[in-house]
Scaffold this motif. Structure first.
Motif, mmCIF file in Angstrom:
data_model
loop_
_atom_site.group_PDB
_atom_site.id
_atom_site.type_symbol
_atom_site.label_atom_id
_atom_site.label_comp_id
_atom_site.label_asym_id
_atom_site.label_seq_id
_atom_site.Cartn_x
_atom_site.Cartn_y
_atom_site.Cartn_z
ATOM 1 N N GLN A 189 0.823 -1.206 0.000
ATOM 2 C CA GLN A 189 0.000 0.000 0.000
ATOM 3 C C GLN A 189 0.859 1.259 0.000
ATOM 4 O OE1 GLN A 189 -2.652 -0.391 3.339
ATOM 5 N NE2 GLN A 189 -3.876 -2.000 2.377
ATOM 6 N N ALA A 190 1.918 1.259 0.796
ATOM 7 C CA ALA A 190 2.801 2.420 0.839
ATOM 8 C C ALA A 190 3.484 2.629 -0.512
ATOM 9 C CB ALA A 190 3.837 2.247 1.938
ATOM 10 N N ALA A 191 3.960 1.545 -1.114
ATOM 11 C CA ALA A 191 4.637 1.649 -2.407
ATOM 12 C C ALA A 191 3.686 2.151 -3.491
ATOM 13 C CB ALA A 191 5.223 0.297 -2.794
ATOM 14 N N ALA A 192 2.447 1.662 -3.467
ATOM 15 C CA ALA A 192 1.478 2.082 -4.483
ATOM 16 C C ALA A 192 1.119 3.553 -4.323
ATOM 17 C CB ALA A 192 0.217 1.220 -4.375
ATOM 18 N N THR A 193 1.017 4.024 -3.086
ATOM 19 C CA THR A 193 0.693 5.436 -2.856
ATOM 20 C C THR A 193 1.808 6.339 -3.341
ATOM 21 O OG1 THR A 193 -0.619 4.806 -0.917
ATOM 22 C CG2 THR A 193 0.025 7.111 -1.090
ATOM 23 N N LEU A 194 3.051 5.974 -3.076
ATOM 24 C CA LEU A 194 4.186 6.762 -3.567
ATOM 25 C C LEU A 194 4.242 6.734 -5.094
ATOM 26 C CD1 LEU A 194 6.989 5.745 -1.028
ATOM 27 C CD2 LEU A 194 5.828 7.949 -1.170
#
Length: 494
Positions: free
Chosen positions: A231-236
């Motif tokens: 989720q963090a990677a996709a948001t960035l």
């Protein structure tokens, strides 16, 4: 089928309208839901349920006056219902109207004097206001009535200092041996006993209780580290390649985002800024990330920032401003927001919130990890907190996100180390105030003098003067911290 009517108009199908209003509310169609609830209220002004839902609807839309007005009317309709007063007290506390909140707590208790829960809620509010002695007296009285209520021990140990002959300590140790204690009880009591052992300077016993408490909490709220990382990677990734030049009008109130890991010193930084006459503390509001999810999609399907129209960004920023004003009462000046995970959307903030400032707080990862592991967060809030190896991964992810934004927009970040702040308060405080876009005021040097409630685990610490006494606390537990140190690997500590 039950129906209501008013002034000769066509009767309203109460059950059908309730179902429709609830569905609309769940879908986020707040205006339509409010219309349905108002129809029910107007058809039968004594129907308290409609007013309760209207209050929730007004809260979600950022209208604090309407929210409180409906709840106050509920207490008029149901003056002997402790739940009505307790609900009003919770909202008043959220809005920082603490005197009224205390009065509502007293009204709830008057409706049900034997309720342990209602008296505990008032004690919790008193703790948040720094009224530790009054809260302690109340909690100790409650423990005499409910000695097996582990939640009371958890609350008491927020500020209570134990001695070796303390009857409270004896009660906790005896209860710990009870094999009937479930995971919730083991979690609450384990964290409380760990605090007691720390006060008695018995570090090995501290970690014995912490390990048991965190294991119980992990069973109650398991972590999914892979999903969290994805989720963090996709948001960035959704913000990659976008022009980060600020768009739209300058915001009022103006946000100052204080970004850091839990237990890194963000509450202290917020208290410093909030001592300024032109600033208000918002706490961990989190509206920026939540409204981004609602407007631009979940992480795996988030609209790329480069594709978001300027007017949509303006609407998103207006969401934050409206909800920040609801929560703080401040319609102008600076409002701080120290919500966790904000580091994931700093590009969105830079582009969509003109005038916003970003302050990043760093601290020795070993001290952060120890403090996270030994503190009990709201169940499910920080699921990685129950294992030292997972805490290492979470801090690394935070640092990676900050490194990403430092490379993209170095001029937008003001970074500060907690250790520098407590070692040289005046110089660092002056830099913080300037970074927030404010003129200097001497009051900012005395954050402990600030009024208002504190809603974080730092409730006791932030009411003390700035001092360096909590630096390198991890050294006392170096052997117990070895799983974290091993997981950290060869990355630098600063």
């Amino acid at each position: 089928m039950p129906a209501d009517s008013t002034n000769g108009t066509r009767p309203i199908d109460r059950n059908g309208t309730i179902a429709q209003a609830r569905a609309l509310q769940a879908q986020g169609r707040l205006d339509e839901a409010a219309q349905a609830w108002r129809a029910l209220r107007d058809a039968n002004p004594g129907f308290a349920e409609a007013r309760i839902h209207l209050s929730t609807n007004a809260f979600d839309q950022g209208d604090r006056d309407a929210c409180l007005s409906e709840l106050r009317e509920v207490t008029r309709l149901l003056p002997d219902d402790p739940r009505a007063w307790s609900t009003l007290a919770a909202r008043l506390r959220h809005f920082g109207l603490t005197d009224e909140a205390l009065s509502a707590c007293d009204a709830a208790i008057a409706c049900d004097p034997k309720s342990v829960k209602l008296r505990a809620e008032k004690a919790h509010l008193q703790q948040s206001l720094g009224e530790f002695d009054a809260a302690e007296r109340a909690l100790i009285k409650l423990l005499r009535r409910s000695p097996a209520d582990t939640d009371l021990y958890r609350m008491l140990m927020t500020a209570h200092r134990v001695t070796r002959n303390d009857p409270v300590l004896r009660q906790m140790l005896a209860l710990w041996k009870d094999k009937r204690l479930n995971d919730t009880g083991r979690m609450n009591l384990g964290f409380a006993l760990a605090t007691a052992m720390e006060q008695l300077d018995e570090p090995r016993r501290v970690f014995a209780y912490l390990d048991a408490a965190n294991a119980a909490q992990a069973r109650l709220a398991p972590d999914d580290s892979e999903a969290r990382a994805q989720q963090a990677a996709a948001t960035l990734a959704a913000q990659e390649g976008a022009d980060l030049t600020p768009r739209g009008p300058r915001m009022q109130p103006r946000p100052v985002f204080i970004v850091g890991m839990p237990r890194s010193g963000t509450t202290l930084v917020e208290r410093i800024i909030a001592r300024h006459s032109g600033a208000t503390a918002g706490g961990e509001m989190g509206h920026a990330l939540r409204r981004a999810r609602l407007r631009f999609g979940p992480p795996e399907a988030m609209t790329p920032l480069a594709d978001i129209p300027d007017d949509a960004l303006v609407d998103w920023a207006a969401d934050w401003a409206r909800l920040a004003t609801r929560d703080t009462g401040a319609a102008s000046g600076v409002v701080t927001d120290k919500a966790m995970m904000t580091e994931q959307i700093l590009g969105l903030i830079r582009r969509g919130m003109p005038g916003a400032r970003i302050i990043v707080v760093h601290r020795d990862p070993r001290d952060i990890a120890l403090s996270i592991y030994r503190n009990q967060f709201r169940l499910g809030q920080h699921r990685y907190a129950n294992a030292l190896t997972d805490i290492a991964d979470a801090i690394k992810a935070f640092r990676a996100a900050i490194a990403h934004w430092r490379a993209r927009m170095p001029e937008a970040l003001h970074e500060i180390r907690y250790e520098d702040l407590v070692a040289d308060p005046e110089a660092q405080t002056r830099a913080l105030v300037a970074a927030a876009g404010l003129e200097w005021e001497d009051a900012c040097l005395d954050p402990a003098a600030g009024s208002g409630s504190v809603r974080t685990l730092s409730v006791a610490q932030v009411r003390q003067p700035i001092h360096a006494g909590r630096r390198q606390a991890w050294r006392k537990y170096e052997s117990e911290m070895q799983p974290f140190i091993d997981a950290w690997g060869d990355q630098p500590w600063d």
